[in-house]
Design a protein around this motif. Sequence first.
Motif, PDB file in Angstrom:
ATOM      1  N   MET A  20       0.810  -1.209   0.000  1.00  0.00           N
ATOM      2  CA  MET A  20       0.000   0.000   0.000  1.00  0.00           C
ATOM      3  C   MET A  20       0.850   1.268   0.000  1.00  0.00           C
ATOM      4  O   MET A  20       0.413   2.323  -0.456  1.00  0.00           O
ATOM      5  N   SER A  21       2.070   1.164   0.518  1.00  0.00           N
ATOM      6  CA  SER A  21       2.959   2.329   0.542  1.00  0.00           C
ATOM      7  C   SER A  21       3.765   2.470  -0.732  1.00  0.00           C
ATOM      8  O   SER A  21       4.448   3.475  -0.936  1.00  0.00           O
ATOM      9  N   GLY A  22       3.714   1.423  -1.585  1.00  0.00           N
ATOM     10  CA  GLY A  22       4.449   1.477  -2.841  1.00  0.00           C
ATOM     11  C   GLY A  22       5.931   1.250  -2.688  1.00  0.00           C
ATOM     12  O   GLY A  22       6.716   1.704  -3.524  1.00  0.00           O
ATOM     13  N   SER A  23       6.332   0.526  -1.642  1.00  0.00           N
ATOM     14  CA  SER A  23       7.753   0.258  -1.446  1.00  0.00           C
ATOM     15  C   SER A  23       8.307  -0.562  -2.608  1.00  0.00           C
ATOM     16  O   SER A  23       7.628  -1.448  -3.122  1.00  0.00           O
ATOM     17  N   PRO A  24       9.553  -0.287  -3.037  1.00  0.00           N
ATOM     18  CA  PRO A  24      10.137  -1.042  -4.149  1.00  0.00           C
ATOM     19  C   PRO A  24      10.140  -2.542  -3.860  1.00  0.00           C
ATOM     20  O   PRO A  24      10.505  -2.971  -2.767  1.00  0.00           O
ATOM     21  N   GLY A  25       9.670  -3.311  -4.838  1.00  0.00           N
ATOM     22  CA  GLY A  25       9.657  -4.758  -4.703  1.00  0.00           C
ATOM     23  C   GLY A  25       8.505  -5.293  -3.889  1.00  0.00           C
ATOM     24  O   GLY A  25       8.426  -6.483  -3.627  1.00  0.00           O
ATOM     25  N   SER A  26       7.589  -4.387  -3.474  1.00  0.00           N
ATOM     26  CA  SER A  26       6.503  -4.843  -2.620  1.00  0.00           C
ATOM     27  C   SER A  26       5.471  -5.655  -3.375  1.00  0.00           C
ATOM     28  O   SER A  26       4.801  -6.501  -2.798  1.00  0.00           O
ATOM     29  N   ASP A  27       5.287  -5.384  -4.672  1.00  0.00           N
ATOM     30  CA  ASP A  27       4.345  -6.172  -5.456  1.00  0.00           C
ATOM     31  C   ASP A  27       5.081  -7.402  -5.953  1.00  0.00           C
ATOM     32  O   ASP A  27       5.749  -7.390  -6.974  1.00  0.00           O
ATOM     33  N   ARG A  28       4.951  -8.491  -5.213  1.00  0.00           N
ATOM     34  CA  ARG A  28       5.780  -9.671  -5.453  1.00  0.00           C
ATOM     35  C   ARG A  28       5.417 -10.388  -6.740  1.00  0.00           C
ATOM     36  O   ARG A  28       6.170 -11.179  -7.246  1.00  0.00           O
ATOM     37  N   SER A  29       4.235 -10.133  -7.245  1.00  0.00           N
ATOM     38  CA  SER A  29       3.793 -10.843  -8.453  1.00  0.00           C
ATOM     39  C   SER A  29       3.946  -9.976  -9.685  1.00  0.00           C
ATOM     40  O   SER A  29       3.516  -8.840  -9.709  1.00  0.00           O
ATOM     41  N   ALA A  30       4.572 -10.516 -10.702  1.00  0.00           N
ATOM     42  CA  ALA A  30       4.749  -9.760 -11.940  1.00  0.00           C
ATOM     43  C   ALA A  30       3.542  -9.834 -12.843  1.00  0.00           C
ATOM     44  O   ALA A  30       3.426  -9.069 -13.792  1.00  0.00           O
ATOM     45  N   ARG A  31       2.635 -10.776 -12.569  1.00  0.00           N
ATOM     46  CA  ARG A  31       1.489 -10.923 -13.440  1.00  0.00           C
ATOM     47  C   ARG A  31       0.387  -9.927 -13.049  1.00  0.00           C
ATOM     48  O   ARG A  31       0.369  -9.405 -11.941  1.00  0.00           O
ATOM     49  N   GLU A  32      -0.514  -9.690 -13.950  1.00  0.00           N
ATOM     50  CA  GLU A  32      -1.654  -8.811 -13.692  1.00  0.00           C
ATOM     51  C   GLU A  32      -2.794  -9.656 -13.152  1.00  0.00           C
ATOM     52  O   GLU A  32      -3.143 -10.678 -13.694  1.00  0.00           O
ATOM     53  N   HIS A  33      -3.376  -9.198 -12.054  1.00  0.00           N
ATOM     54  CA  HIS A  33      -4.467  -9.932 -11.421  1.00  0.00           C
ATOM     55  C   HIS A  33      -5.748  -9.124 -11.529  1.00  0.00           C
ATOM     56  O   HIS A  33      -5.730  -7.905 -11.444  1.00  0.00           O
TER      57      HIS A  33
END
Length: 233
Positions: A219-232
């Motif tokens: 939620m804070s947009g920290s680098p690498g926080s979105d662990r999944s590269a795919r679109e959900h």
Amino acid sequence: NPAPGNPAPGNPAPGNPAKVARTGSAPAGTAGGAQHTHSTCAGTSASLEGWPLLPEDALTFGMPLGRGACGLVSEGRLFGQLAAIKCVDACNSPDLMRYLQHEASVLSGRLADLQGACVPVLHAAGFWRGGLVFLLATSRIIGTHPHPTPGSHAAATLAAAVEALTAIHAHGVLHGDVCEGNIIVTGDGKVFFIDFGQSKLDPTPAECEEELLQLRSVMSGSPGSDRSAREHI
């Protein structure tokens, strides 16, 4: 995150979860519709047991919404009702089918009373096209994925997300794949978590706390926080 085909440790085998054949025919967590134990697809008869076989005209498909762990997610209509629909090849992708079966089991079981509040409503889960396809149809959540923005609105959204995920944990479910693509914020500020194919039942307090920390990072947009590269979706 475990790769598709290797459900998260602790997930039960989806042998006899609750099934829902169609909206209005049975409440979440109860069986509905005709049950079938055979298939035109060799090798899947064990997985068919207890899951409904939906009629050919049950579905119409519209625009694609995105791509998740089990492939394309499409907008469509199930018995005329708007839905988000996931389909997998039951013959050639049994591991992906088990992901959808597990998600249906979790939504209709542990998370039944959270449907429509912070998780999608399960409309149907079962076989289609004579048993060749397994599908999961849920309510279509209209909203956006979270984007970090300063101010009171972001704080309120974070608080709503933490409250929703805490409720999911309180029902004995670890989401298992908290990322931007699996969180939807509606226009009125509600937060929904979607895609429970990698969820784990009966997590430890430490696992829940770790997932809440992951949520705050996302939620804070920290680098690498979105662990999944795919679109959900």
